[in-house]
Design a protein around this motif. Structure first.
Motif, mmCIF file in Angstrom:
data_model
loop_
_atom_site.group_PDB
_atom_site.id
_atom_site.type_symbol
_atom_site.label_atom_id
_atom_site.label_comp_id
_atom_site.label_asym_id
_atom_site.label_seq_id
_atom_site.Cartn_x
_atom_site.Cartn_y
_atom_site.Cartn_z
ATOM 1 N N ARG A 251 79.347 -12.554 26.074
ATOM 2 C CA ARG A 251 78.598 -12.191 27.285
ATOM 3 C C ARG A 251 77.739 -10.959 27.042
ATOM 4 O O ARG A 251 76.594 -10.888 27.507
ATOM 5 C CB ARG A 251 79.565 -11.951 28.452
ATOM 6 N N LYS B 256 68.892 -11.289 26.506
ATOM 7 C CA LYS B 256 68.035 -11.453 27.677
ATOM 8 C C LYS B 256 67.169 -10.223 27.886
ATOM 9 O O LYS B 256 65.968 -10.326 28.186
ATOM 10 C CB LYS B 256 68.890 -11.716 28.919
ATOM 11 N N GLU C 173 72.830 -20.444 29.382
ATOM 12 C CA GLU C 173 72.327 -19.084 29.600
ATOM 13 C C GLU C 173 71.284 -18.708 28.558
ATOM 14 O O GLU C 173 70.204 -18.213 28.903
ATOM 15 C CB GLU C 173 73.480 -18.082 29.569
ATOM 16 N N SER D 179 67.871 -20.410 28.836
ATOM 17 C CA SER D 179 67.037 -19.986 29.967
ATOM 18 C C SER D 179 65.992 -18.958 29.560
ATOM 19 O O SER D 179 64.996 -18.780 30.276
ATOM 20 C CB SER D 179 67.909 -19.436 31.093
#
Length: 316
Positions: free
Chosen positions: A146, A153, A185, A188
């Motif tokens: 994570r 990102k 995730e 994206s």
């Protein structure tokens, strides 16, 4: 010169028959791509390999060999408490392989917990492109995964190009739901996806490559290559919605398909970073993969790729 970073794990490789003739070397999907990119892109690309290794003799020897291959190892973290993982490749008569792994306590699996990883994260912001694979994500504990996805990102929002190969190894994941969550995730904010159709079928249930391409667009991918083995690859861009099938030259004598996809990625990236047309990038990937599968092992002798330099060789 363009600076890129490749994140992943390199392991000790044993290649051969159990209790029979066996060769020791090293490999790992991201490291394979890094080496083949360094060999074929020449001085046009500065490649930082991002991982963690031990301080043992095997770790020292592997890092030294990466340097000889032209990789920048300044960002390789060193963990005195852990060593590299190990895998065994078993080949059948058709050149197909099966793997056995010993990696649960490898240094790379704990790289996000290293006290110097924050400095590595800062360095990544100076790169033009960051590449990683599904294995790069899968080896990490859930919380570390994570953290890495959050970092990637942020880098994407800062303008760093994110390239991702979904390279799926079910044994590394708790279940398919966990895989889909992590892949969903990263996709994206992925600029360039380099995926294999077999993996996309296994994860998402896509019936045909075109369906996989449409799904990747919906998930947020801007550009995608779907590798189709001997049939070539399908390339598409979300902005135009158009796709192109780029064929490959058949290889009559396949010795070992290990790292074929990794080599393709390297050939493609060499063209992508040089801003070549997409079809040319695909053909570069096919050419390099075609050479690699005619040799044993993940990383073939440098002499076998000595004549391949995508900065000087033109592929129509």
């Amino acid at each position: 010169m363009k600076r890129i970073a490749i994140i992943g794990e390199c392991m000790i490789e044993l290649n051969g028959a159990p209790f029979g003739a066996m060769q020791q070397t090293y490999g790992g999907d991201s490291l394979n791509t890094a080496v083949y990119l360094a060999r074929t892109a020449g001085d046009a690309v500065n490649i930082d390999y991002i991982t963690a290794m031990g301080t043992d003799a095997l770790s020292e020897g592997m890092v030294a060999r990466w340097q000889q291959e032209g990789l920048n190892t300044e960002q390789v973290l060193r963990d005195p408490q852990r060593q590299p993982g190990l895998y065994l490749i078993q080949l059948d008569e058709q050149g197909e392989r099966t793997f056995l792994y010993w990696r649960n306590q490898s240094a790379a699996r704990h790289m996000m917990q290293h006290p110097q990883f924050d400095a590595v994260a800062e360095h990544l912001a100076s790169c033009e492109l960051v590449y990683l694979s599904g294995i790069s994500l899968a080896i990490l504990p859930a919380e570390d995964r994570r953290r890495l996805l959050s970092l990637l990102k942020t880098l994407s929002e800062q303008g760093v190009v994110i390239a991702f190969d979904s390279n799926y190894r079910p044994a590394l994941w708790h279940d398919l739901e966990e895989t889909r969550a992590a892949y969903g995730e990263i996709l994206s904010f992925t600029d360039l996806a380099l995926v294999t159709f077999d993996d996309e079928q296994a994860i998402w249930g896509d019936e045909v490559p075109e369906a996989a391409l449409s799904r990747l667009y919906r998930q947020g991918v801007k550009k995608a290559v779907i590798k189709l083995g001997a049939e070539g690859c399908l390339y598409g861009e979300a902005a135009s919605g158009q796709a192109e099938l780029v064929g490959t030259t058949p290889v009559s004598h396949v010795v070992d398909t290990t790292s074929a996809g990794d080599a393709f990625n390297a050939g493609f990236l060499a063209g992508y970073l040089a801003e070549k047309p997409a079809a040319v990038c695909c053909r570069q990937g096919h050419q390099l993969a075609g050479i690699v599968i005619q040799h044993k092992g993940a990383i073939i002798p440098a002499s076998a790729t000595a004549d391949v330099n995508f900065t000087t060789t033109r592929i129509a």
